[in-house]
Design a protein around this motif. Structure first.
Motif, PDB file in Angstrom:
ATOM      1  N   GLN A   1       4.917 -10.837 -13.217  1.00 57.44           N
ATOM      2  CA  GLN A   1       5.897  -9.772 -13.319  1.00 57.44           C
ATOM      3  C   GLN A   1       5.459  -8.622 -12.417  1.00 57.44           C
ATOM      4  O   GLN A   1       4.526  -8.763 -11.624  1.00 57.44           O
ATOM      5  CB  GLN A   1       6.014  -9.295 -14.778  1.00 57.44           C
ATOM      6  N   VAL A   2       6.140  -7.470 -12.520  1.00 55.12           N
ATOM      7  CA  VAL A   2       5.734  -6.276 -11.780  1.00 55.12           C
ATOM      8  C   VAL A   2       5.685  -5.104 -12.749  1.00 55.12           C
ATOM      9  O   VAL A   2       6.395  -5.070 -13.753  1.00 55.12           O
ATOM     10  CB  VAL A   2       6.698  -5.961 -10.611  1.00 55.12           C
ATOM     11  N   TYR A   3       4.815  -4.118 -12.441  1.00 57.27           N
ATOM     12  CA  TYR A   3       4.734  -2.919 -13.260  1.00 57.27           C
ATOM     13  C   TYR A   3       5.996  -2.082 -13.071  1.00 57.27           C
ATOM     14  O   TYR A   3       6.434  -1.841 -11.945  1.00 57.27           O
ATOM     15  CB  TYR A   3       3.507  -2.091 -12.865  1.00 57.27           C
ATOM     16  N   LYS A   4       6.565  -1.634 -14.165  1.00 58.05           N
ATOM     17  CA  LYS A   4       7.762  -0.814 -14.102  1.00 58.05           C
ATOM     18  C   LYS A   4       7.415   0.594 -13.623  1.00 58.05           C
ATOM     19  O   LYS A   4       6.452   1.208 -14.088  1.00 58.05           O
ATOM     20  CB  LYS A   4       8.423  -0.750 -15.484  1.00 58.05           C
ATOM     21  N   GLY A   5       8.190   1.098 -12.680  1.00 57.99           N
ATOM     22  CA  GLY A   5       8.019   2.468 -12.225  1.00 57.99           C
ATOM     23  C   GLY A   5       6.758   2.712 -11.429  1.00 57.99           C
ATOM     24  O   GLY A   5       6.272   3.841 -11.369  1.00 57.99           O
ATOM     25  N   ALA A   6       6.204   1.665 -10.805  1.00 55.45           N
ATOM     26  CA  ALA A   6       4.979   1.813 -10.014  1.00 55.45           C
ATOM     27  C   ALA A   6       5.104   1.016  -8.728  1.00 55.45           C
ATOM     28  O   ALA A   6       5.650  -0.091  -8.724  1.00 55.45           O
ATOM     29  CB  ALA A   6       3.761   1.334 -10.808  1.00 55.45           C
ATOM     30  N   MET A   7       4.618   1.594  -7.637  1.00 51.36           N
ATOM     31  CA  MET A   7       4.718   0.937  -6.334  1.00 51.36           C
ATOM     32  C   MET A   7       3.463   1.214  -5.515  1.00 51.36           C
ATOM     33  O   MET A   7       2.760   2.205  -5.721  1.00 51.36           O
ATOM     34  CB  MET A   7       5.936   1.460  -5.557  1.00 51.36           C
ATOM     35  N   TRP A   8       3.177   0.302  -4.578  1.00 48.08           N
ATOM     36  CA  TRP A   8       2.157   0.544  -3.573  1.00 48.08           C
ATOM     37  C   TRP A   8       2.749   1.409  -2.457  1.00 48.08           C
ATOM     38  O   TRP A   8       3.933   1.291  -2.137  1.00 48.08           O
ATOM     39  CB  TRP A   8       1.661  -0.762  -2.952  1.00 48.08           C
ATOM     40  N   ALA A   9       1.910   2.236  -1.843  1.00 51.27           N
ATOM     41  CA  ALA A   9       2.357   2.999  -0.679  1.00 51.27           C
ATOM     42  C   ALA A   9       2.550   2.075   0.517  1.00 51.27           C
ATOM     43  O   ALA A   9       3.423   2.308   1.361  1.00 51.27           O
ATOM     44  CB  ALA A   9       1.342   4.094  -0.346  1.00 51.27           C
ATOM     45  N   ARG A  10       1.736   1.017   0.577  1.00 53.53           N
ATOM     46  CA  ARG A  10       1.853  -0.002   1.621  1.00 53.53           C
ATOM     47  C   ARG A  10       1.750  -1.364   0.962  1.00 53.53           C
ATOM     48  O   ARG A  10       1.153  -1.512  -0.091  1.00 53.53           O
ATOM     49  CB  ARG A  10       0.751   0.164   2.667  1.00 53.53           C
ATOM     50  N   THR A  11       2.299  -2.384   1.596  1.00 53.33           N
ATOM     51  CA  THR A  11       2.259  -3.720   1.022  1.00 53.33           C
ATOM     52  C   THR A  11       0.835  -4.275   1.063  1.00 53.33           C
ATOM     53  O   THR A  11       0.021  -3.841   1.890  1.00 53.33           O
ATOM     54  CB  THR A  11       3.183  -4.672   1.790  1.00 53.33           C
ATOM     55  N   PRO A  12       0.508  -5.234   0.188  1.00 49.94           N
ATOM     56  CA  PRO A  12      -0.814  -5.859   0.236  1.00 49.94           C
ATOM     57  C   PRO A  12      -1.188  -6.419   1.613  1.00 49.94           C
ATOM     58  O   PRO A  12      -2.320  -6.228   2.064  1.00 49.94           O
ATOM     59  CB  PRO A  12      -0.721  -6.956  -0.832  1.00 49.94           C
ATOM     60  N   PRO A  13      -0.270  -7.121   2.337  1.00 50.70           N
ATOM     61  CA  PRO A  13      -0.638  -7.581   3.681  1.00 50.70           C
ATOM     62  C   PRO A  13      -1.020  -6.432   4.611  1.00 50.70           C
ATOM     63  O   PRO A  13      -1.976  -6.545   5.397  1.00 50.70           O
ATOM     64  CB  PRO A  13       0.626  -8.300   4.162  1.00 50.70           C
ATOM     65  N   GLU A  14      -0.305  -5.317   4.535  1.00 57.57           N
ATOM     66  CA  GLU A  14      -0.630  -4.162   5.384  1.00 57.57           C
ATOM     67  C   GLU A  14      -1.991  -3.579   5.025  1.00 57.57           C
ATOM     68  O   GLU A  14      -2.787  -3.240   5.905  1.00 57.57           O
ATOM     69  CB  GLU A  14       0.455  -3.099   5.251  1.00 57.57           C
ATOM     70  N   MET A  15      -2.272  -3.472   3.722  1.00 57.39           N
ATOM     71  CA  MET A  15      -3.562  -2.925   3.296  1.00 57.39           C
ATOM     72  C   MET A  15      -4.716  -3.810   3.731  1.00 57.39           C
ATOM     73  O   MET A  15      -5.753  -3.329   4.205  1.00 57.39           O
ATOM     74  CB  MET A  15      -3.573  -2.743   1.775  1.00 57.39           C
ATOM     75  N   LEU A  16      -4.546  -5.132   3.574  1.00 57.23           N
ATOM     76  CA  LEU A  16      -5.606  -6.065   3.946  1.00 57.23           C
ATOM     77  C   LEU A  16      -5.890  -6.016   5.436  1.00 57.23           C
ATOM     78  O   LEU A  16      -7.053  -5.881   5.855  1.00 57.23           O
ATOM     79  CB  LEU A  16      -5.219  -7.481   3.524  1.00 57.23           C
ATOM     80  N   GLU A  17      -4.842  -6.122   6.260  1.00 53.23           N
ATOM     81  CA  GLU A  17      -5.056  -6.133   7.706  1.00 53.23           C
ATOM     82  C   GLU A  17      -5.694  -4.837   8.184  1.00 53.23           C
ATOM     83  O   GLU A  17      -6.634  -4.854   8.986  1.00 53.23           O
ATOM     84  CB  GLU A  17      -3.739  -6.368   8.437  1.00 53.23           C
ATOM     85  N   GLU A  18      -5.199  -3.703   7.696  1.00 52.14           N
ATOM     86  CA  GLU A  18      -5.738  -2.422   8.155  1.00 52.14           C
ATOM     87  C   GLU A  18      -7.187  -2.236   7.749  1.00 52.14           C
ATOM     88  O   GLU A  18      -8.000  -1.729   8.525  1.00 52.14           O
ATOM     89  CB  GLU A  18      -4.903  -1.266   7.613  1.00 52.14           C
ATOM     90  N   THR A  19      -7.540  -2.661   6.534  1.00 46.10           N
ATOM     91  CA  THR A  19      -8.916  -2.480   6.067  1.00 46.10           C
ATOM     92  C   THR A  19      -9.892  -3.328   6.878  1.00 46.10           C
ATOM     93  O   THR A  19     -10.952  -2.845   7.301  1.00 46.10           O
ATOM     94  CB  THR A  19      -9.029  -2.836   4.571  1.00 46.10           C
ATOM     95  N   VAL A  20      -9.556  -4.594   7.110  1.00 50.20           N
ATOM     96  CA  VAL A  20     -10.432  -5.455   7.913  1.00 50.20           C
ATOM     97  C   VAL A  20     -10.541  -4.927   9.339  1.00 50.20           C
ATOM     98  O   VAL A  20     -11.646  -4.846   9.911  1.00 50.20           O
ATOM     99  CB  VAL A  20      -9.897  -6.913   7.923  1.00 50.20           C
ATOM    100  N   LEU A  21      -9.414  -4.530   9.914  1.00 51.71           N
ATOM    101  CA  LEU A  21      -9.404  -4.034  11.287  1.00 51.71           C
ATOM    102  C   LEU A  21     -10.247  -2.774  11.420  1.00 51.71           C
ATOM    103  O   LEU A  21     -11.050  -2.633  12.357  1.00 51.71           O
ATOM    104  CB  LEU A  21      -7.964  -3.783  11.725  1.00 51.71           C
TER     105      LEU A  21
END
Length: 210
Positions: free
Chosen positions: A77-97
């Motif tokens: 499911q997903v948490y109600k009323g909560a969101m990431w500022a960036r998607t998980p793929p974006e967070m992963l790529e940026e952190t490794v880079l």
């Protein structure tokens, strides 16, 4: 042009007002941006080749800004009323880079499409990026699992492949605490991916290949 009778207009307005009261005020979601550690490991080997990163792939529910949660095994499911500022793929790529950029261990690392040439390309697939509850409730655990492949660009061969997994228990059930647990897990996993990428590329360079 004919006009609607005033009585009909009043009825329509009353209907719309009733729908608005049933829906209630629009809820503003809380947006979370985990503080991701990007500290490199001084023990990483130095590379003489250039790397390109590809935006990681993920299942649809993990490739958006909604925060996924598994209340029981096999249910997502997903948490109600909560969101990431960036998607998980974006967070992963940026952190490794960023880890590789800041490490000083590689002459060039950039996203695919930047126009910068690359000898190797890092391809990642996110298999899990959700918080999980044990049977019967309790405190959730942030679970991240990523498969990484390092491709040798000139001949499109696979230099190496490995699956990484990190779990980090949240310090409470609040979504903010769960987001913090995700940040810790993603920082550790990204560091493992970055170090593996350097070591795998260097090992491939020492082997005969087309």
């Amino acid at each position: 042009m004919s006009r609607l009778p005033r009585t009909l207009i009043a009825a329509l307005l009353a209907t719309l007002a009733g729908c608005s009261s049933l829906l209630g005020p629009k809820e503003t979601p809380s947006i979370f941006a985990p503080d991701l550690a990007t500290t490199a490991d001084p023990a990483w080997p130095s590379a003489s080749w250039a790397l390109g990163t590809v935006r990681p792939t993920a299942a649809r529910i993990l490739d958006g800004t909604r925060i996924a949660v598994s209340p029981v095994p096999g249910e997502l499911q997903v948490y109600k009323g909560a969101m990431w500022a960036r998607t998980p793929p974006e967070m992963l790529e940026e952190t490794v880079l960023r880890m590789l950029e800041d490490s000083g261990k590689i002459p060039s690392v950039a996203r695919q499409g930047s126009g910068i040439g690359a000898d190797y390309r890092l391809v990642m697939d996110i298999r899990h990026f959700e918080s999980r509850y044990d049977a019967g409730g309790g405190t959730p655990t942030a679970v991240i699992e990523v498969n990484a492949k390092l491709l040798h660009v000139p001949d499109q061969s696979v230099a190496g492949s490995r699956t990484f997994r990190q779990s980090q228990a949240a310090s409470g059930t609040e979504v903010a605490l769960v987001a913090d647990a995700f940040g810790q897990a993603l920082g550790t996993l990204s560091r493992e991916v970055a170090g593996w990428t350097l070591a795998t590329g260097n090992e491939h360079q020492r082997q005969p290949h087309r």
